[in-house]
Structures are given as C-alpha cells and as structure tokens.
Write a protein that holds these residues in place. Structure first.
Motif, mmCIF file in Angstrom:
data_model
loop_
_atom_site.group_PDB
_atom_site.id
_atom_site.type_symbol
_atom_site.label_atom_id
_atom_site.label_comp_id
_atom_site.label_asym_id
_atom_site.label_seq_id
_atom_site.Cartn_x
_atom_site.Cartn_y
_atom_site.Cartn_z
ATOM 1 N N CYS A 136 15.384 32.134 -2.715
ATOM 2 C CA CYS A 136 14.255 32.794 -2.063
ATOM 3 C C CYS A 136 13.162 31.776 -1.749
ATOM 4 O O CYS A 136 12.781 30.990 -2.617
ATOM 5 C CB CYS A 136 13.696 33.885 -2.981
ATOM 6 S SG CYS A 136 12.257 34.724 -2.282
ATOM 7 N N CYS A 140 10.705 34.633 -5.586
ATOM 8 C CA CYS A 140 10.465 35.910 -6.258
ATOM 9 C C CYS A 140 11.275 35.993 -7.551
ATOM 10 O O CYS A 140 10.978 36.786 -8.429
ATOM 11 C CB CYS A 140 10.790 37.077 -5.329
ATOM 12 S SG CYS A 140 12.550 37.324 -5.054
ATOM 13 N N CYS A 170 16.213 37.451 1.546
ATOM 14 C CA CYS A 170 16.363 37.492 0.090
ATOM 15 C C CYS A 170 16.792 38.896 -0.332
ATOM 16 O O CYS A 170 16.134 39.880 0.022
ATOM 17 C CB CYS A 170 15.035 37.120 -0.567
ATOM 18 S SG CYS A 170 15.011 37.415 -2.344
ATOM 19 N N CYS A 173 13.628 40.555 -2.435
ATOM 20 C CA CYS A 173 12.305 40.881 -1.870
ATOM 21 C C CYS A 173 12.285 40.914 -0.346
ATOM 22 O O CYS A 173 11.270 41.279 0.250
ATOM 23 C CB CYS A 173 11.250 39.911 -2.382
ATOM 24 S SG CYS A 173 11.308 38.286 -1.605
HETATM 25 ZN ZN LIG Z 1 12.779 36.924 -2.801
#
Ligand SMILES: [Zn+2]
Length: 280
Positions: A136, A140, A170, A173
């Motif tokens: 990511c 995150c 991702c 998120c």
């Molecule tokens: Zn993420």
C-alpha cells in the motif's frame, strides 16, 4: 589466479568455516539485457521527458505522477519476465550447490534473476526490494501482496487500462498500491530490505565477493566495511575502478579482480570444487 586459490584455501582450513557471500548489482544482469538506468541510458517516459533515476525513482515523484511511475514499472516487469538468467547467474547457482550451508547472495537487483537462475529464495537477500510484490502506498498496513496477474505492459508509453488500475488498488483501504522497491528518498530497514540480517551476514563472512556494483548506495558500502572490520576478505570483481575500489584501497584483505564476472565465477567455482574434493 594463484591469489584466489590461496584465499579460498585459507577460508577452508579454518576450524569454523566462514561464510562466502556475493554482493551483486546491475552489472551482473547487464548481459541479460537489463539496462542500468544510470547515466546516458536513464529513464524516458512518455517518449519526451528525460529523468535522472535520482529524481524519477523517488516516493515524492510517485506521489505526484502515479501513472508515469506505474507505466515504467509495469513495462520493466514485462522486460524482466522476458529476460533470461545469464552465465553468471548459472555459475552462482552452481556455487550454491557446492556450499549450501555457507552461501548467501545480497543483491541490489530487483529483477529476480538470481532465483530464476537456480539460487534458493532463502539465500537471496534483495536489499532494494523486488518486482514480485507490491504494498500500500499509504502504508495502511504492513501487508505485502503478490503482483496482480497480467498487468505487465509491452511498451513504456502504453496507457494503463481501468481494469489494471482496479488491480492496483490496496485491498484494505483502496489507495493505489506501489512497487515493493526502495526509492532514492527512502531508508533501508529490516522488515522490507533486510538491513540488519545482511549486516550480520557480512560480519560472519570470510570472503565477500562484490560483482557488478559501483557502490553508489550506502548499504553495499557498509557491508564491505563490515566484512573487512571483522577480518574477512573483500574481492572486488569489476572491469573498472569505482566507489568500492576507493573504499578498499590500501586494505590488506581487499583484492581487486579486473575481469568479467563470468570468467571470475567460473574460476571461483573450479577452485572451490577442487578444494571440496581435497578437504571435504
Ligand atoms: Zn492501503
């Protein structure tokens, strides 16, 4: 190469045999057709702009130009997949077979050619990351994911399709993913780049063979210093002088070999083979 034979013999006669470690860089993959992206063969994107790697290969540049950076990396991914391991990769795999317990490769290369050339994955430390995995861009979580399938590009200026952008989200998120590689404005760490593990290996290394790297980044230079400080040899295999040469100048246990990696590794393999027959 009488000198090489003596150094290898000395390592073999130690009661507790020291590790043999190979530190490799872009020069080793050049014969597989992978450009170094330094100097005159730098990075062109979208056909018009020229970027220095130090500017283009940064998180800062990525955060403002995600499409360009992903185009370049997805193109590179395709290029790596088509490239074949060369004789030096094969020789390194043969050497691992001779000394599986005492063998490591620490590489700056992200092309995965050591593993494809036959070296074991757990013997290859990729200190600048790899092109098998992504993570990511907003961090995150600490998760590292395998590359989504079928997203490599054939051309560096090929448009990234909506379908591919979706694959580059991702899973946690929804932010854009990033390549799991070390950029110029980022720092080495243990979790992703094995900085502590490789410094520990360099400490326990009797012979560190440096091949095809100019030592332009800090960790390779630190590894060379570490091996020398703990009494190991550093063999600098390079056709020309570079930063490593400067660092090891006048050091008793540092020896330059001005020859190709193929010639050096072939000789290294033969001497090692012979010593194992004698000493077991
Ligand atoms: Zn993420």
């Amino acid at each position: 190469m009488k000198q090489l034979k003596e150094i290898l013999k000395e390592n073999f006669q130690k009661e507790k045999r020291n590790k043999i470690t190979f530190l490799t860089g872009a020069g080793l993959s050049a014969a597989s057709g992978i450009p170094t992206y330094r100097g005159s063969d730098g990075i062109w994107v979208k056909g018009t702009k020229f970027h220095k790697p130090e500017e283009f290969g940064t998180f800062k540049y990525f955060s403002k130009n995600q499409e360009e950076v992903w185009q370049f990396n997805l193109f590179r991914k395709g290029m790596f997949a088509k490239a074949q391991p060369n004789d030096s990769h094969t020789l390194l795999a043969d050497i691992e077979q001779l000394i599986p317990e005492d063998f490591s490769i620490i590489t700056q290369n992200i092309d995965g050619l050591h593993q494809r050339g036959g070296n074991s994955g757990n013997k290859v430390y990729e200190i600048h990351g790899n092109m098998r995995t992504v993570r990511c861009s907003l961090e995150c979580s600490k998760a590292v994911y395998l590359y989504p399938k079928d997203i490599a590009l054939d051309r560096i200026d090929e448009e990234i399709s909506d379908e591919t952008w979706e694959k580059l989200e991702c899973p946690k998120c929804g932010a854009v993913l990033r390549p799991n590689i070390l950029w110029f404005d980022e720092y080495y760490n243990e979790r992703l780049y094995k900085v502590d593990s490789t410094l520990r290996i360099a400490k326990n290394t009797g012979i560190l063979v440096v091949i095809g790297t100019s030592g332009a980044t800090t960790l390779p230079l630190a590894l060379v210093k570490q091996t020398l400080n703990y009494g190991g040899y550093v063999l600098d295999v390079n056709l020309e002088d570079n930063n490593i040469t400067k660092l090891i100048k006048d050091k008793k246990r540092a020896v330059p070999f001005r020859m190709t990696s193929d010639a050096f590794l072939s000789e290294f393999h033969n001497i090692l083979d012979e010593l194992i027959l004698i000493h077991g």
